[in-house]
Design a protein around this motif. Structure first.
Motif, PDB file in Angstrom:
ATOM      1  N   LEU A 165       0.825  -1.207   0.000  1.00  0.00           N
ATOM      2  CA  LEU A 165       0.000   0.000   0.000  1.00  0.00           C
ATOM      3  C   LEU A 165       0.858   1.256   0.000  1.00  0.00           C
ATOM      4  N   LEU A 166       1.961   1.228   0.758  1.00  0.00           N
ATOM      5  CA  LEU A 166       2.858   2.379   0.770  1.00  0.00           C
ATOM      6  C   LEU A 166       3.434   2.629  -0.625  1.00  0.00           C
ATOM      7  N   ALA A 167       3.711   1.546  -1.334  1.00  0.00           N
ATOM      8  CA  ALA A 167       4.310   1.680  -2.658  1.00  0.00           C
ATOM      9  C   ALA A 167       3.270   1.865  -3.759  1.00  0.00           C
ATOM     10  N   GLY A 168       2.039   1.429  -3.513  1.00  0.00           N
ATOM     11  CA  GLY A 168       1.055   1.407  -4.577  1.00  0.00           C
ATOM     12  C   GLY A 168      -0.036   2.453  -4.483  1.00  0.00           C
ATOM     13  N   ALA A 169       0.151   3.452  -3.632  1.00  0.00           N
ATOM     14  CA  ALA A 169      -0.882   4.468  -3.451  1.00  0.00           C
ATOM     15  C   ALA A 169      -0.772   5.606  -4.472  1.00  0.00           C
ATOM     16  N   PHE A 170       0.166   5.505  -5.418  1.00  0.00           N
ATOM     17  CA  PHE A 170       0.450   6.618  -6.319  1.00  0.00           C
ATOM     18  C   PHE A 170      -0.783   7.047  -7.107  1.00  0.00           C
ATOM     19  N   PHE A 171      -1.392   6.109  -7.839  1.00  0.00           N
ATOM     20  CA  PHE A 171      -2.513   6.467  -8.701  1.00  0.00           C
ATOM     21  C   PHE A 171      -3.744   6.842  -7.888  1.00  0.00           C
ATOM     22  N   VAL A 172      -3.949   6.170  -6.755  1.00  0.00           N
ATOM     23  CA  VAL A 172      -5.101   6.486  -5.910  1.00  0.00           C
ATOM     24  C   VAL A 172      -4.983   7.904  -5.374  1.00  0.00           C
ATOM     25  N   GLU A 173      -3.795   8.282  -4.909  1.00  0.00           N
ATOM     26  CA  GLU A 173      -3.589   9.643  -4.407  1.00  0.00           C
ATOM     27  C   GLU A 173      -3.812  10.669  -5.513  1.00  0.00           C
ATOM     28  N   TYR A 174      -3.360  10.352  -6.701  1.00  0.00           N
ATOM     29  CA  TYR A 174      -3.495  11.296  -7.814  1.00  0.00           C
ATOM     30  C   TYR A 174      -4.957  11.458  -8.222  1.00  0.00           C
ATOM     31  N   ILE A 175      -5.699  10.357  -8.263  1.00  0.00           N
ATOM     32  CA  ILE A 175      -7.109  10.406  -8.664  1.00  0.00           C
ATOM     33  C   ILE A 175      -7.922  11.237  -7.682  1.00  0.00           C
ATOM     34  N   PHE A 176      -7.675  11.051  -6.379  1.00  0.00           N
ATOM     35  CA  PHE A 176      -8.472  11.733  -5.357  1.00  0.00           C
ATOM     36  C   PHE A 176      -7.849  13.052  -4.897  1.00  0.00           C
ATOM     37  N   ILE A 208       2.983  11.080  -0.939  1.00  0.00           N
ATOM     38  CA  ILE A 208       4.180  10.905  -1.761  1.00  0.00           C
ATOM     39  C   ILE A 208       3.805  10.546  -3.196  1.00  0.00           C
ATOM     40  N   GLY A 209       2.732   9.779  -3.360  1.00  0.00           N
ATOM     41  CA  GLY A 209       2.308   9.393  -4.701  1.00  0.00           C
ATOM     42  C   GLY A 209       1.955  10.582  -5.564  1.00  0.00           C
TER      43      GLY A 209
END
Length: 350
Positions: A286-297, A302-303
């Protein structure tokens, strides 16, 4: 025990070193970043000054040594480097040369000229908060659903849990993020009170002061928690089915213990080993894979900072983001190995 822990830490160190080498080769080993900093209209003298400031006029091997020296918490720096880079830590030495125990230096942003470490540390709490919230949702729902599916095996509850978990595993996070944001943050926003975008800190329109706003956390946390929720549900179900067929469970029933006590106290406790491993492993994911979720919302973490930096070709921020994310990923996996070894002593003997 100490030998086992030392080995895991040593392996983690080797992985981190490999990440550092890869990051250097990708972003600095095969290209000249000075053109990105100065733009298209600067003259040759400006470019040469920038190259000298960033050590780009040095051989590649020396650039790598200086890069590692900046990243290492134990390093050697001159007085001018300490002042210029505004390094933080303890410095011992004289005659202009110091042995430093310091905070790793991640260079400066091409766009804002701010210290990359400061930029990422401002965004890190948002990512950690989002990852913790997503994992809490996954654990709070996944374990009870897995237990229920195992206890109600071959019923509609079991079938529904399996079908839902398969959908959760199959659906990409970026796709679910768009669907959830549009549905609950736009179409049904009048009923949910939620917004499509928003971060963990909002600004008061009257006073202009920032304040915590966890209302914006729900949608990205649910989106990010869908896949680990599905994995935890399936793992819990599978582990519980194995445990419920053990002799000691039948003995517990024969002694007259209530079904609730047998399932939740005795069976679940012995079925949690693979679930613990999944929880710790998925937290790192989750720490590494939150990039697109953070960008969408529009969630400030860091994402989002990394994606914004990629759009602006601000490579020091991207490099620092990859390094920090990799460090946390390795650290969480080491903690998972240690926790698993504590729970199951057989692991230490292998």
């Amino acid at each position: 025990m100490i030998k086992y822990f030392t080995k895991r830490i040593f392996y983690g160190f080797l992985v981190m070193l490999g990440v550092i080498v890869l990051v250097f080769l990708l972003f600095q080993g095969f290209a000249d970043p000075s053109r990105l900093i100065m733009g298209q209209r600067a003259d040759a003298a400006t470019q040469e000054n920038i190259r000298r400031e960033l050590y780009l006029d040095q051989p590649k091997w020396k650039q790598f040594v200086l890069f590692v020296n900046d990243l290492s918490p134990i390093a050697v720096h001159t007085d001018s480097e300490i002042e210029k880079k505004q390094l933080k830590g303890f410095f011992i030495g004289g005659a202009g040369l110091n042995v430093a125990i310091k905070v790793p230096y991640l260079r400066r942003s091409y766009q804002t000229k701010k210290n990359v470490g400061e930029i990422l540390m401002e965004a890190l709490p948002g990512t950690l908060l989002l990852a913790v919230a997503a994992m809490c949702i996954a654990v709070a729902l996944g374990i009870p659903l897995g237990v229920l599916a195992a206890v109600k095996k071959d019923t509609w509850m079991d079938t529904s849990a399996i079908f839902t978990s398969v959908l959760g595993i199959s659906a990409p996070s970026f796709f679910m993020g768009i669907v959830i944001a549009y549905l609950f943050g736009f179409v049904l926003s009048h009923y949910t009170g939620l917004h499509m975008t928003g971060s963990w800190r909002d600004m008061d329109e009257v006073t202009g002061k920032p304040y915590w706003s966890l209302q914006n956390l729900w949608l990205p946390a649910i989106t990010l928690g869908i896949r680990p929720l599905a994995i935890i549900t399936q793992l819990t179900r599978s582990a519980m089915l194995d445990v419920l067929n053990q002799d000691y469970i039948r003995t517990a029933y024969a002694k007259g213990l209530p079904k609730r006590v047998v399932i939740w106290k005795h069976a679940l406790r012995n079925a949690l080993n693979p679930v613990i491993t999944a929880i710790t492993g998925w937290f790192a994911e989750l720490l590494a894979g939150a990039f697109f979720v953070e960008y969408i919302f529009g969630w400030k973490g860091i994402g989002k900072v990394t994606v914004d930096a990629l759009e602006k070709l601000d490579f020091p921020v991207v490099m620092g983001s990859v390094l920090i994310t990799s460090f946390f990923f390795i650290l969480v996996n080491i903690l998972a190995d240690i926790l698993y070894a504590v729970v199951d002593p057989r692991v230490r003997l292998q």
